[in-house]
Motif scaffolding. Structure first.
Motif, PDB file in Angstrom:
ATOM      1  N   PRO A 199       0.827  -1.212   0.000  1.00 56.07           N
ATOM      2  CA  PRO A 199       0.000   0.000   0.000  1.00 56.07           C
ATOM      3  C   PRO A 199       0.863   1.265   0.000  1.00 56.07           C
ATOM      4  CG  PRO A 199      -0.767  -1.570   1.650  1.00 56.07           C
ATOM      5  CD  PRO A 199       0.547  -2.070   1.174  1.00 56.07           C
ATOM      6  N   GLU A 200       0.366   2.225  -0.722  1.00 55.35           N
ATOM      7  CA  GLU A 200       1.060   3.517  -0.702  1.00 55.35           C
ATOM      8  C   GLU A 200       0.974   4.121   0.703  1.00 55.35           C
ATOM      9  OE1 GLU A 200      -0.739   6.697  -2.858  1.00 55.35           O
ATOM     10  OE2 GLU A 200      -2.776   5.920  -2.571  1.00 55.35           O
ATOM     11  N   MET A 201       1.830   5.078   0.952  1.00 59.40           N
ATOM     12  CA  MET A 201       1.901   5.780   2.233  1.00 59.40           C
ATOM     13  C   MET A 201       2.224   4.834   3.388  1.00 59.40           C
ATOM     14  SD  MET A 201       1.217   8.734   0.987  1.00 59.40           S
ATOM     15  CE  MET A 201       1.077   9.739   2.448  1.00 59.40           C
ATOM     16  N   SER A 202       2.848   3.676   3.083  1.00 58.16           N
ATOM     17  CA  SER A 202       3.208   2.736   4.139  1.00 58.16           C
ATOM     18  C   SER A 202       4.397   3.278   4.932  1.00 58.16           C
ATOM     19  CB  SER A 202       3.555   1.369   3.550  1.00 58.16           C
ATOM     20  OG  SER A 202       2.438   0.808   2.910  1.00 58.16           O
TER      21      SER A 202
ATOM     22  N   PRO B 234       9.446   7.007   3.516  1.00 54.51           N
ATOM     23  CA  PRO B 234       8.086   7.233   4.008  1.00 54.51           C
ATOM     24  C   PRO B 234       7.245   7.933   2.962  1.00 54.51           C
ATOM     25  CG  PRO B 234       9.548   8.907   4.901  1.00 54.51           C
ATOM     26  CD  PRO B 234      10.428   7.975   4.081  1.00 54.51           C
ATOM     27  N   ASP B 235       5.915   7.781   3.119  1.00 49.71           N
ATOM     28  CA  ASP B 235       4.929   8.510   2.323  1.00 49.71           C
ATOM     29  C   ASP B 235       5.151   8.368   0.821  1.00 49.71           C
ATOM     30  OD1 ASP B 235       3.908   9.347   4.737  1.00 49.71           O
ATOM     31  OD2 ASP B 235       5.059  11.208   4.748  1.00 49.71           O
ATOM     32  N   MET B 236       5.394   7.145   0.382  1.00 50.71           N
ATOM     33  CA  MET B 236       5.465   6.937  -1.064  1.00 50.71           C
ATOM     34  C   MET B 236       4.042   6.982  -1.618  1.00 50.71           C
ATOM     35  SD  MET B 236       8.410   4.094  -1.842  1.00 50.71           S
ATOM     36  CE  MET B 236       7.660   2.799  -0.881  1.00 50.71           C
ATOM     37  N   SER B 237       3.831   7.858  -2.573  1.00 49.71           N
ATOM     38  CA  SER B 237       2.484   8.103  -3.092  1.00 49.71           C
ATOM     39  C   SER B 237       2.285   7.393  -4.420  1.00 49.71           C
ATOM     40  CB  SER B 237       2.257   9.611  -3.260  1.00 49.71           C
ATOM     41  OG  SER B 237       0.999   9.855  -3.849  1.00 49.71           O
TER      42      SER B 237
ATOM     43  N   ARG C 171       4.120   7.960  -8.203  1.00 46.29           N
ATOM     44  CA  ARG C 171       4.742   6.836  -8.914  1.00 46.29           C
ATOM     45  C   ARG C 171       4.103   5.560  -8.420  1.00 46.29           C
ATOM     46  NH1 ARG C 171      11.259   5.333  -9.168  1.00 46.29           N
ATOM     47  NH2 ARG C 171      11.017   3.461 -10.489  1.00 46.29           N
ATOM     48  N   GLU C 172       3.718   4.740  -9.359  1.00 46.50           N
ATOM     49  CA  GLU C 172       2.960   3.541  -8.997  1.00 46.50           C
ATOM     50  C   GLU C 172       3.792   2.273  -9.086  1.00 46.50           C
ATOM     51  OE1 GLU C 172      -1.312   1.356 -10.175  1.00 46.50           O
ATOM     52  OE2 GLU C 172      -0.573   3.097 -11.309  1.00 46.50           O
TER      53      GLU C 172
ATOM     54  N   THR D 272       4.339  -2.925  -7.032  1.00 48.78           N
ATOM     55  CA  THR D 272       3.308  -1.945  -7.364  1.00 48.78           C
ATOM     56  C   THR D 272       2.727  -1.384  -6.076  1.00 48.78           C
ATOM     57  OG1 THR D 272       2.758  -3.136  -9.391  1.00 48.78           O
ATOM     58  CG2 THR D 272       1.125  -1.578  -8.563  1.00 48.78           C
ATOM     59  N   LEU D 273       2.594  -0.070  -6.030  1.00 45.76           N
ATOM     60  CA  LEU D 273       1.951   0.579  -4.891  1.00 45.76           C
ATOM     61  C   LEU D 273       0.444   0.544  -5.095  1.00 45.76           C
ATOM     62  CD1 LEU D 273       4.190   3.742  -4.279  1.00 45.76           C
ATOM     63  CD2 LEU D 273       4.371   1.479  -3.243  1.00 45.76           C
ATOM     64  N   THR D 274      -0.275  -0.041  -4.150  1.00 42.93           N
ATOM     65  CA  THR D 274      -1.736  -0.083  -4.219  1.00 42.93           C
ATOM     66  C   THR D 274      -2.308   1.181  -3.604  1.00 42.93           C
ATOM     67  OG1 THR D 274      -1.834  -1.293  -2.130  1.00 42.93           O
ATOM     68  CG2 THR D 274      -1.787  -2.601  -4.140  1.00 42.93           C
ATOM     69  N   ASP D 275      -3.545   1.494  -4.073  1.00 45.81           N
ATOM     70  CA  ASP D 275      -4.144   2.771  -3.690  1.00 45.81           C
ATOM     71  C   ASP D 275      -4.783   2.694  -2.313  1.00 45.81           C
ATOM     72  OD1 ASP D 275      -5.045   5.496  -4.392  1.00 45.81           O
ATOM     73  OD2 ASP D 275      -7.027   4.561  -4.213  1.00 45.81           O
TER      74      ASP D 275
END
Length: 785
Positions: A167-170, A220-223, A227-228, A255-258
């Protein structure tokens, strides 16, 4: 360097062999087989024998690259004197194909390049044999050759490409995925299989644990919106990651999930739309849209009209595909009352992530303005529908109600009224076109139709194309205009043996009217017949009445039917009454009151005769009729003609082919007609398969012979067959086998006759021989019979 390493390893093996060598004491009196000392009495002394073989475990490096064979080690026994008298033999895993032995010296050589990953241990067996005696000087023993590992295999990952999501923002250090590499080298020998993981590509976003291969987030705070997708390359290196180690790599696609970290946002603050006031309910006026950078359910939006007044007229529906807000009409619009509607719409996510609710608001608002255009509208009734009540006795021409409609436009055009005749086919009603008064045109009948539903039309006088309909429901109120009557047709009877006060019928009534307080009926006898010696009427006060007998015994032969007139009253205003006539039939009944017969001309049965007895009598009559019919059929059957009516009996048709007689003379000598059935010549010939009514006198035929004994036999058999009821019919053949009395001629055969007398009379044979032959042919015997 590698050659020196192999030489050092060989020297270590030889040193181990020398250290392990132990001499064996040789004493006198050893057993020849086990070399064990003997006691004074010659028995074996049990001692632990020293092993004569001298070697230890052998080791050999894999992947030997030398041009010559690789020396493994030497087999040696203390029984070897060095004179060449012993021969060493090798067997087991790879003996002869991988390993060879010098049979004279015991030296073992490896002739092939070995791979520990294919086979790490070889188990072999060795023998030492005396060349002269071919006997083993040592028992066969096993030894092991273990292949030492070298670092010749690089680490390999279980997958060429890994795929993972996070998940993003992990938070930093969140585990993403674990990769695993496997090294085929021996993990127990050196560091050849000790693997260390490192990240080659993917920093600074991710890191990898060097020992476990677990990939974790590093920033931190990868959005996801920034970038996905990320591609990370992981290396696995053996030898503990030191110089000279072998390595392998793999690729991990992450992949960063929303997550719902973005609120919906309107791209503009004000939206303006135009609509006509005549827009129908559900009509779409326009679309608004709030943008959300999230995806999936995190981007789902619901729209809400905030203003209370606008909620009555409009609502915003979400288009599930585009997430647009569709503004639709909820209530009919009116240009005259509201020329413009201004209200606020709120957009919010249907799903909120509580982790980010404190960071920002997940709602946004925008202002919507809707301008209305005036149109010429149809008249509008002051009610959505009308309900009128009218009594069914109202006279024609009476006004039963009013309807009212107005033009909603500012021009306020006049309105005229009419009735849609498709809803009033009988034309029961009229309407005043100017004021909307509803008038009764024909009488009403509530019993036939309690409700009348009609459609009233209001039309603008200036624009006849504009009209509106309304429903009018007319309820017909009841009046007491119908008299009560019997609820059903009653088939009433009274038994002849009835007693006074016996209930023979319970009657009830119905009324087509429907009084508000419900029905109440009263039953009385017609005053002219109130003094009735036969029956009385008892009102049960529950809308029923009972009919009772007033005397003993009724006779259906005197009076078979009684009529009883009854008056029925109701309790409504005005009171209605009717006279109903009850027909009572007199019937014969048993003691239990069951009807036996209601016909006055019926057969008089004895008193107390039950139905079962009557049925038994009828069955007896039926059986007697059946017997009479059968008897008549038997009489007709006896009078039938016999099967053979010709004078020529069937037995005349018997032909023989083995006749040894004297020809025509013998045939003429025998009268076959004597054997015919004499009854066949009569006119009335009875059947032989039934018992005859009379016994016919058989006319005796002229005897064929003079032998009384044969004649008596034939006549006796004919008489028995004529009187036998089980005899077959005429067209069958009866045989009579008769041997007769003792023959004076003795045997006719010359073989059985011991001697023939000289005075024998052969005329007897000459006379009767052909006749017996004919009888034998006819009845199945021979001449001797």
């Amino acid at each position: 360097m590698k050659t020196h390493f192999y030489l050092l390893l060989i020297m270590c093996n030889i040193l181990i062999l020398v250290i392990d060598t132990t001499p064996v004491d040789k004493t006198q009196g050893l057993d020849e087989e086990r070399k064990q000392p003997l006691s004074e009495d010659g028995n074996k002394v049990l001692h632990r024998a020293k092993r004569g073989w001298m070697w230890n475990q052998f080791f050999l490096l894999e992947e030997y690259t030398g041009s010559d064979t690789q020396y493994v080690g030497k087999l040696y026994t203390d029984q070897d004197k060095g004179d060449g008298n012993l021969k060493y033999i090798l067997s087991g895993d790879g003996a002869g194909s991988v390993f060879v032995i010098d049979e004279n010296t015991g030296d073992i050589q490896a002739i092939k390049r070995l791979d520990r990953e294919e086979k790490s241990v070889y188990t072999l067996r060795a023998k030492a044999i005396d060349r002269k005696t071919e006997r083993q000087v040592e028992p066969e023993s096993e030894f092991i050759i273990k292949i030492h590992d070298i670092n010749d295999n690089e680490p390999k990952f279980t997958q060429d490409i890994y795929t993972a999501t996070v998940p993003e923002m992990s938070e930093v250090g969140t585990s993403v995925i674990q990769v695993t590499a496997i090294d085929a080298d021996d993990p127990s020998y050196g560091n050849s299989a000790k693997i260390v993981y490192s990240i080659i590509q993917g920093q600074p976003y991710f890191s990898v644990d060097p020992d476990t291969g677990i990939i974790k987030t590093a920033l931190p705070d990868m959005s996801r919106e920034n970038r996905e997708h990320y591609q990370v390359v992981i290396q696995a290196k053996d030898m503990g990651g030191q110089m000279g180690g072998l390595s392998g790599t793999t690729t991990v696609n992450i992949t960063l999930t929303d997550v719902n970290d973005n609120p919906p946002r309107f791209p503009q603050s004000i939206y303006q739309f135009m609509s006509v006031e005549s827009a129908a309910v559900g009509t779409a006026i326009g679309r608004i849209k709030a943008n959300d950078d999230d995806v999936g359910k995190n981007a789902e939006i619901k729209y809400t009209v905030i203003d209370k007044d606008a909620k009555n007229y409009f609502e915003v529906i979400t288009d599930q595909k585009t997430q647009d807000g569709i503004i639709t009409v909820k209530k009919l619009l009116d240009f005259e009352s509201h020329r413009m509607h201004t209200f606020e719409v709120e957009a919010a996510n249907t799903f909120e992530d509580p982790r980010f609710s404190h960071l920002r608001s997940f709602k946004d608002t925008a202002i919507v303005k809707i301008m209305l255009h005036d149109v010429d509208e149809a008249p509008i009734f002051n009610r959505p529908f009308y309900v009128f009540e009218v009594s069914e006795d109202v006279k024609e021409g009476s006004v039963i109600g009013h309807v009212s409609a107005q033009d909603p436009d500012s021009t306020k055009s006049s309105v005229k009224y009419s009735i849609d005749r498709n809803t009033d086919l009988e034309r029961l009603f009229d309407i005043h076109s100017g004021n909307g008064s509803l008038i009764l045109a024909k009488p009403l009948d509530r019993e036939s139709t309690p409700w009348q539903n009609i459609t009233i039309v209001a039309t603008e006088t200036k624009n006849p194309g504009l009209s509106r309909n309304v429903q009018a429901y007319i309820k017909i109120l009841d009046i007491n205009d119908h008299a009560p009557e019997f609820a059903q047709h009653y088939d009433t009877f009274v038994c002849e043996n009835a007693k006074p006060g016996q209930l023979i019928q319970t009657i009830s009534a119905i009324d087509k009217d429907e009084p508000l307080r419900g029905h109440t009926f009263f039953f009385e006898m017609v005053p002219e017949f109130s003094i009735n010696p036969n029956f009385s009427v008892l009102d049960n006060k529950d809308n029923t009445a009972g009919i009772l007998t007033k005397r003993n015994r009724y006779s259906r032969h005197k009076i078979s039917t009684y009529t009883l007139p009854i008056i029925i009253f109701d309790n409504d205003y005005p009171v209605q009454s009717s006279t109903e006539t009850l027909t009572i039939q007199v019937c014969a009944c048993d003691k239990k009151g069951n009807v036996l017969s209601c016909n006055a001309e019926a057969f008089l049965l004895p008193a107390g005769l039950s139905t079962g007895a009557l049925i038994a009598i009828l069955l007896c009559i039926l059986i007697l009729l059946t017997l009479v019919i059968l008897f008549a059929a038997l009489k007709r059957q006896r009078k039938k003609e016999p099967l053979i009516v010709s004078k020529d009996d069937v037995r005349d048709n018997v032909v023989t082919y083995n006749d040894e007689g004297g020809g025509e003379e013998d045939t003429q000598a025998f009268d076959i007609g004597a054997l015919r059935n004499p009854e066949a010549r009569e006119e009335n010939k009875p059947r032989r398969d039934i018992i005859p009514d009379t016994i016919f006198h058989i006319q005796r035929a002229v005897p064929m012979w003079e032998n009384v004994d044969v004649q008596d036999f034939i006549q006796k058999r004919l008489k028995e067959n004529d009187s036998d009821t089980t005899a077959p019919p005429y067209d069958s053949l009866a045989t009579y086998a008769y041997e007769g009395n003792d023959s004076i001629a003795g045997s006719l055969s010359s073989l059985e006759s011991p001697a023939l007398e000289e005075n024998q009379d052969y005329r007897y044979l000459n006379e009767w021989g052909p006749r017996f032959k004919k009888l034998a042919d006819l009845y199945g015997g021979d001449e001797s019979d």
